[in-house]
Design an enzyme around this catalytic site. Structure first.
Site, PDB file in Angstrom:
ATOM      1  N   SER A 562       6.859  30.123  29.915  1.00  0.00           N
ATOM      2  CA  SER A 562       5.905  29.540  28.981  1.00  0.00           C
ATOM      3  C   SER A 562       6.629  28.542  28.074  1.00  0.00           C
ATOM      4  O   SER A 562       7.213  27.581  28.575  1.00  0.00           O
ATOM      5  CB  SER A 562       5.212  30.653  28.188  1.00  0.00           C
ATOM      6  OG  SER A 562       4.064  30.175  27.548  1.00  0.00           O
ATOM      7  N   ASP A 648      -4.463  30.031  34.745  1.00  0.00           N
ATOM      8  CA  ASP A 648      -3.758  30.192  33.469  1.00  0.00           C
ATOM      9  C   ASP A 648      -4.387  29.283  32.411  1.00  0.00           C
ATOM     10  O   ASP A 648      -4.353  28.064  32.539  1.00  0.00           O
ATOM     11  CB  ASP A 648      -2.284  29.829  33.678  1.00  0.00           C
ATOM     12  CG  ASP A 648      -1.434  30.066  32.439  1.00  0.00           C
ATOM     13  OD1 ASP A 648      -1.991  30.338  31.355  1.00  0.00           O
ATOM     14  OD2 ASP A 648      -0.200  29.973  32.563  1.00  0.00           O
ATOM     15  N   HIS A 683      -1.636  33.545  33.286  1.00  0.00           N
ATOM     16  CA  HIS A 683      -0.386  33.282  32.594  1.00  0.00           C
ATOM     17  C   HIS A 683       0.681  34.330  32.913  1.00  0.00           C
ATOM     18  O   HIS A 683       1.870  34.014  32.968  1.00  0.00           O
ATOM     19  CB  HIS A 683      -0.640  33.248  31.080  1.00  0.00           C
ATOM     20  CG  HIS A 683       0.466  32.629  30.297  1.00  0.00           C
ATOM     21  ND1 HIS A 683       0.866  31.320  30.467  1.00  0.00           N
ATOM     22  CD2 HIS A 683       1.270  33.126  29.318  1.00  0.00           C
ATOM     23  CE1 HIS A 683       1.858  31.043  29.636  1.00  0.00           C
ATOM     24  NE2 HIS A 683       2.120  32.121  28.936  1.00  0.00           N
TER      25      HIS A 683
END
Length: 715
Positions: A562, A648, A683
């Site tokens: 991320s 995501d 995610h």
């Protein structure tokens, strides 16, 4: 890293032909600055619907992502046996029928457990009048495995029983988009009530009447922005809007104070918050504002008697303080310090009981728990012996109790869950994480060292390795980092990483700026115009580990996900010579384009973290100078594995896809460059606990492959 340093196994893997994404001219102008974005076409114009239904993805985009996946499978085929072995090892370290420690609440104790072979948690309770510690009289409330049948993705995002213990409300995400469906189950009959709510977030709070449910919905841009009140039996279409956040830069969350007296509505971005409360015994009453939002002022509230206890950074309390205010006059003008600010001691969280107040704080990079007796104010800390460790409070349901629950682990010590009696200061070990295949803490060494960054700041680095690993620079090293949003990476136990450590890797965590490992100022000096400090700190950690003889340049695998994936992209551009490889999971690498697109799910709330390049040319230039996608150059790069999740909503799939496409067309080396997109995941990748291990096995096999250790076996 020069391409001639690729291991023989990795060189053989490169024989598969990589796909080449076509370039499609697109010019973007802002602030009089032109830039080219030849892979902008990978962003599906219909992305909102793709998050709801991946089948509607543009066929050309799907074909490219699937071609990249096929190339990844072909390139990693030499490690198929290794991946299977890694998966088996990691699965063997998991107690398949594990269970959380039951948490008592009146007539029942609630807990989660897993079944052997099961991918998803099972939510259960047992009567407290029996031997609830042994889970006698178990009742299954929600079986995640049964709920997940036939679903390509399934995750319970929220699960709350009603105060009278008759009902269970739960929110489930069924495609990874984090858009949930809320159902309510009658626990006596086992039947679902007709009350079904769509397009919701996972936040659920019951009012004290057991008939009123508060929940949060998402808008078209995926922002949690509205709080509704639902009365059981009513049509959800008629639910009352309780609060709407009109600022697109703020998100809304729900909670309840420890006493169950107040329902809490929090509106916040990353650095500013505003709280309203509703009397949980009067759910139809209007929300009461605690204090109007002020930029860069954060606060959260608990209640105790006729006062609110407020954890805040107001009044220049950079590392936070605890204040109090009357319940009938909670405005900021009435806040009085209860635990004054002390710079260098960051108060992380607060937990309130009838006769005690507990705070989790961090000082000198180490956490501690401090218990305060109420109303006397007498304090004591709970002590721990190891040099580096992870510590967390475990909130329960009971308010009128002397028992605090907390969890402890270290890089070598499996997690332990304790009940601590705050009155007599004794602790009971309730559970120690089992590692079925075996774990000997004495076989490993954990250390914390310091590395000097470009401006003289000392960056802590946590290390763990086998005591038999040579410390002469020959060992490969995986260096993990994050460094954003004030999130610190704890020195916690993880069974997965031992599949690398037992094959001769040193595992390291760089506690870099952008996190709060050394206080809130550590975070402030790693954001916006100071974001480059995050990257320099990670590079300094790598150089420091080389200088101290743990490894050498070209033997390091960088790892982050991320915002930590953005870190990976930045350091790959800045110092590719340091790294043998980069593992960038769902990496936030198209920073400039994303921060210039106000319609994306997270962009407005992210401006306080990165800056707003739409309004500020300075912010534009700052981001443009480090955005990984915009700074790819014609030079040698380390081997790179990037991952993505098609649904995501946090880091959209096209960010890693565009980055890999530009790298593939630009870089000058022959090192592996792989993109693996989970076509039915968000995610966090796949939802099942074992499915996730396949993704970890791929990443670790990649690290072992490029470091020439694919033939090594674990111990």
């Amino acid at each position: 890293m020069p391409s001639d340093s690729v291991s023989p196994n990795a060189a053989a893997a490169v024989a598969a032909k990589p796909p080449a994404a076509p370039r499609k001219a697109k010019r973007i102008e802002l602030h009089g600055i032109l830039r080219e974005d030849p892979y902008a076409w990978l962003r599906d114009d219909n992305w909102r619907e793709v998050m709801r239904d991946p089948a509607v993805l543009d066929p050309e985009i799907r074909a490219y992502l699937e071609a990249e996946n096929a190339y990844t499978r072909a390139a990693m085929a030499p490690t198929d046996a290794l991946q299977a072995q890694l998966f088996a090892e990691m699965k063997g370290r998991i107690k398949e029928d594990d269970s959380s420690v039951p948490s008592p609440d009146g007539p029942y104790a609630y807990y989660q457990r897993f079944e052997t072979g099961g991918q998803h948690p099972v939510f259960c309770r047992c009567p407290t009048k029996g031997n609830w510690q042994a889970r006698d009289g178990e009742e299954v409330l929600l079986d995640g495995n049964r709920e997940a049948e036939g679903e390509p993705y399934f995750r319970v995002a929220g699960c709350e029983h009603s105060p009278d213990h008759r009902l269970l409300a739960y929110a489930a995400d069924r495609n990874g988009s984090e858009r949930c469906r809320i159902n309510v189950k009658d626990l006596e009959s086992g039947e679902l009530l007709p009350d079904t709510i769509e397009e919701a977030q996972g936040s659920l709070v019951w009012a004290n009447d057991g008939q009123t449910l508060f929940y949060v919905t998402l808008d078209a841009e995926h922002r949690p922005c509205k709080v509704y009140r639902h009365r059981l039996g009513d049509d959800p279409a008629d639910d009352l809007l309780v609060y709407e956040e009109r600022d697109p830069g703020f998100f809304v969350g729900l909670g309840k104070t420890e006493s169950d007296r107040f329902i809490v509505i929090s509106a916040h971005d990353h650095t500013t918050s505003e709280v309203r409360v509703i009397d949980a015994a009067a759910p139809e009453s209007a929300p009461v504002l605690i204090a109007a939002r002020e930029r860069d002022i954060e606060y959260e509230v608990s209640d105790h008697g006729e006062r609110f206890l407020i954890l805040t950074n107001a009044g220049g309390a950079i590392d936070f303080k605890i204040a109090e205010a009357p319940i009938d006059a909670p405005g900021r003008e009435n806040w009085r310090d209860l635990v004054p600010h002390r710079e260098g001691r960051l108060i992380l969280s607060l937990l309130v009981f009838k006769d005690y107040m507990v705070r989790l704080e961090r000082e000198n990079s180490l956490p501690r728990i401090v218990v305060t007796a109420l109303p006397s104010g007498a304090e004591h800390a709970i002590a721990f012996d190891e040099a580096a460790y992870s510590l967390g409070l475990v909130p329960g349901y009971l308010y009128d109790t002397t028992v605090l629950r907390f969890a402890y682990s270290s890089l070598t010590t499996p997690q332990q869950v304790f009940d601590y009696d705050m009155a007599d200061r004794t602790r009971d070990l309730l559970k120690e994480q089992e590692v079925p295949s075996g774990h000997d803490p004495s076989a490993y060494e954990a250390r914390r060292v310091l590395a000097r960054s470009h401006d003289g700041e000392e960056v802590p680095v946590s290390l763990v390795y086998r005591k038999t690993t040579p410390l002469d620079g020959s060992a490969p090293l995986l260096l993990y980092g994050y460094g954003s949003y004030g999130m610190s990476i704890p020195a916690a136990f993880s069974t997965n990483r031992f599949s690398l450590i037992d094959r001769g890797f040193i595992y390291a965590i760089a506690h870099i700026r952008g996190g709060t490992d050394k206080g809130y100022g550590w975070y402030l000096h790693g954001k916006r115009e100071k974001k480059v400090n995050t990257f320099h700190d990670f590079i300094a950690a790598a150089e420091g580990l080389i200088d101290q003889g743990f490894t050498r340049a070209g033997q390091i695998v960088g790892h982050g996900g991320s915002a930590g994936g953005m870190l990976m992209g930045a350091v790959a551009n800045m110092r590719p010579d340091l790294f043998r490889g980069i593992i960038a999971e769902v990496p936030f690498v198209d920073v400039l384009n994303t921060m210039c697109d106000k319609d994306l799910p997270l962009t407005p709330p992210e401006w306080p973290e990165w800056g707003n390049p739409l309004e500020s040319v300075e912010a534009y230039q700052t981001i443009a100078a480090y955005s990984p996608y915009d700074n790819v150059e014609a030079k040698d790069y380390p081997a790179i594995l990037a991952t993505a999740g098609l649904t995501d909503p946090r880091v959209t799939y096209w960010e890693p896809a565009k980055w890999v496409a530009r790298l593939r067309a630009t870089k000058t080396d022959g090192n592996l460059l792989l993109l693996n997109t989970i076509m039915t995941g968000g995610h966090g990748g796949s939802s099942g606990r074992f499915d996730k291990l396949h993704e970890v096995a791929l990443a670790y096999a990649f690290a072992l492959l490029i470091c020439g250790k694919a033939g090594e076996t674990g111990r």
